[in-house]
Design a protein around this motif. Structure first.
Motif: not given
Ligand SMILES: C[S@@+](CC[C@H](N)C(=O)[O-])C[C@H]1O[C@@H](n2cnc3c(N)ncnc32)[C@H](O)[C@@H]1O
Length: 246
Positions: A27-35
């Protein structure tokens, strides 16, 4: 191109699936909703590819909608230009934040392609960690038990979000259940705990679940006969493996 919803599993970085890891690595970018999910993701992705999202700690529906619209507006262009991933602990479709993102994208950015990579959910992690077997033919219900709630009814339940174990316990025992609790199962962060004593886990920790089973349930399994004959025979140890490979 595509936004992948990737289930990370319960928290140990080696319980991410092979497919999940491949998606994260590409992936070019990986988002996460929490720590916590971020801590697991960075075991598989360089930190500079982790995207920035800001989620307010709120249950206010207007604020939540605003936050998800902003998150979707940040993610959508990255998923159109290349490959983006959004990670969640466990599985993306089980009591997960991913549903909010999917609905928001469908409403405002419906040209974004979506693919889901399932993860090991706390639903299945608990069976091993708590030593519970869900037999063939048995029913199992999922419920939430936040803030001391004690849902009752089904014979076997996995309860999520057990944030006030003593209060939940009281209601369940009164309704005729035996209960086992699991905290931070297969998690690298914090202490893993399995107990049937709610006072051990009286301190609130969001990553707590419970398995509740109606007292006195009987089973009718072909191999139960082996246990009965073992119990009758003196000198034979319980738990000796008969077939040991799976
Ligand atoms: C928002 S739900 C997310 C569930 C997740 N999507 C899954 O499939 O496991 C969060 C709840 O899942 C449970 N949970 C998730 N991971 C856990 C773990 N490793 N140990 C114990 N409970 C866990 C806790 O009850 C927590 O309150």
């Amino acid at each position: 191109m595509t936004l992948y919803g990737v289930g990370l599993g319960p928290g140990d970085s080696d319980l991410v699936t092979v497919r999940g890891r491949e998606v994260l690595q590409d992936a070019d970018v990986v988002y996460s909703p929490g720590r916590l999910s971020r801590t697991v993701a960075i075991e598989h992705v360089p930190e500079d590819r982790i995207g920035d999202l800001d989620f307010p700690m709120t249950k206010d529906p207007d604020e939540l909608r605003r936050a998800w619209k902003e998150a979707a507006a940040e993610i959508a262009p990255r998923a159109r230009e290349g490959t983006a991933a959004f990670v969640t602990l466990g599985d993306p479709n089980v009591y997960s934040t991913f549903g909010h993102l999917r609905r928001t994208l469908a409403a405002f950015h419906d040209d974004v392609d979506l693919e889901i990579v399932p993860g090991v959910s706390a639903v299945t992690a608990f069976t091993t960690a708590l030593g519970v077997e869900i037999d063939a033919g048995a029913g199992l219900s999922l419920r939430e038990a936040a803030n001391g709630a004690s849902p009752t009814g089904p014979n076997r339940m996995v309860l999520f979000k057990v944030t006030d174990a003593p209060a939940t316990h009281e209601g369940l025992v009164e309704a005729g259940y035996d209960v086992t609790y699991g905290r931070r199962l297969y998690m690298e962060q914090g202490e893993t705990l399995v107990t049937d004593d709610p006072s051990d886990i009286a301190e609130r920790d969001y990553y707590t679940l419970a398995y509740a089973e109606k007292r006195g349930l009987t089973t009718d399994r072909a191999t139960d006969a082996f246990l009965e004959s073992t119990e009758r025979s003196e000198g034979i140890e319980h738990g000796d493996p008969v077939m040991g490979d799976d």
